[in-house]
Scaffold this active site. Structure first.
Site, short mmCIF file in Angstrom:
data_model
loop_
_atom_site.label_atom_id
_atom_site.label_comp_id
_atom_site.label_asym_id
_atom_site.label_seq_id
_atom_site.Cartn_x
_atom_site.Cartn_y
_atom_site.Cartn_z
N GLU A 36 84.64 28.89 30.64
CA GLU A 36 83.98 29.72 29.36
C GLU A 36 84.02 31.12 29.99
OE1 GLU A 36 79.64 28.95 28.59
OE2 GLU A 36 80.01 26.81 29.11
N HIS B 145 81.02 27.14 23.02
CA HIS B 145 80.36 25.91 23.27
C HIS B 145 80.98 25.08 24.23
CE1 HIS B 145 77.69 22.46 21.75
NE2 HIS B 145 78.97 21.71 22.17
N MET C 122 71.10 30.73 20.59
CA MET C 122 70.33 29.47 20.59
C MET C 122 69.90 29.04 19.03
SD MET C 122 71.45 28.51 23.39
CE MET C 122 70.87 26.96 23.65
N GLY D 239 73.18 35.51 29.94
CA GLY D 239 74.20 36.25 29.31
C GLY D 239 75.27 36.36 30.33
#
Ligand code: GRF
Length: 216
Positions: A174, A109, A90, A12
């Site tokens: 990300e 992604h 997932m 996370g």
């Protein structure tokens, strides 16, 4: 204000980056619920620390994948969720959730889609010999990492990179582009036309990030 529901399966860190930007006032939204599909997902510790409601829903308790996703859709609907965020979740999202939250689900992604969808995007890029890889935030459809692209960020792949070292470099980006995409969504600036995402007040740095920049 936008209510966010999060799905996560693991540590996370992206979830944390989103929490941090909301708490810093950069995103006008509130995370109402974290759902995990794994009893040991560390993301739940983060939720606890930030007083965010969380629940583990065991896929094995359901007769089918669709029933599992219908339960998730139900929990999010009850909390008036306006955006579902897949933060390291997932599983392929199934129709009951897609139908309940049409064009309202986004995913991160760790590759430059459409290259290297699926598991181990970073390792796939290393093994392929790519010189550039990165990450992609996209709307979710029924396919595997196939939905309309919101933001991408690129990083170089070094000759001696491993899946781990490249993953770390990509992860730093990300944590920037995922909250940024959520901010654009929360500000109502994203519109999907076919497979193209239109961004109101588009700036190049909103949705295409190269790190380090080419002029350095
Ligand atoms: C990230 O690499 C993300 O791109 C992928 O799963 C990983 C989740 O990491 N979808 P974390 O749980 O957010 O730390």
């Amino acid at each position: 204000m936008l209510n966010i529901g999060v799905l996560a399966s693991g540590r996370g860190s992206n979830f944390q980056a989103i929490i941090d930007d909301i708490e810093a006032g950069k995103i006008k939204a509130s995370i109402k619920l974290l759902i995990t599909d794994r009893a040991d997902a560390f993301a739940m510790e983060r939720a606890k620390k930030h007083s965010i409601e969380y629940m583990f829903i065991n896929p094995r308790d359901f007769a089918s994948k669709d029933a599992f996703f219908a339960k998730i859709a139900d929990e999010f609907t009850k909390r008036d969720i306006g955006l579902v965020v897949l933060a390291g979740f997932m599983r392929i999202v199934r129709q009951p959730l897609l139908d309940a939250f049409q064009n309202m689900i986004i995913n991160i992604h760790p590759a430059l889609l459409p290259s290297f969808p699926g598991l181990h995007g970073q390792g796939q890029a290393v093994e392929y010999g790519s010189r550039i890889s990165g990450c992609t935030v996209h709307f979710v459809d029924a396919g595997m990492d196939t939905g309309p692209i919101i933001i991408q960020a690129a990083v170089p792949v070094a000759p001696d990179d491993t899946e781990e070292t490249l993953s770390q470099r990509i992860l730093r980006l990300e944590h920037k582009i995922f909250p940024h995409a959520i901010r654009l969504y929360a500000e109502g600036r994203l519109r999907i036309e076919g497979r193209i995402v239109k961004i109101d007040g588009y700036k190049l740095n909103d949705c295409a990030i190269i790190n380090p920049p080419l002029d350095q």
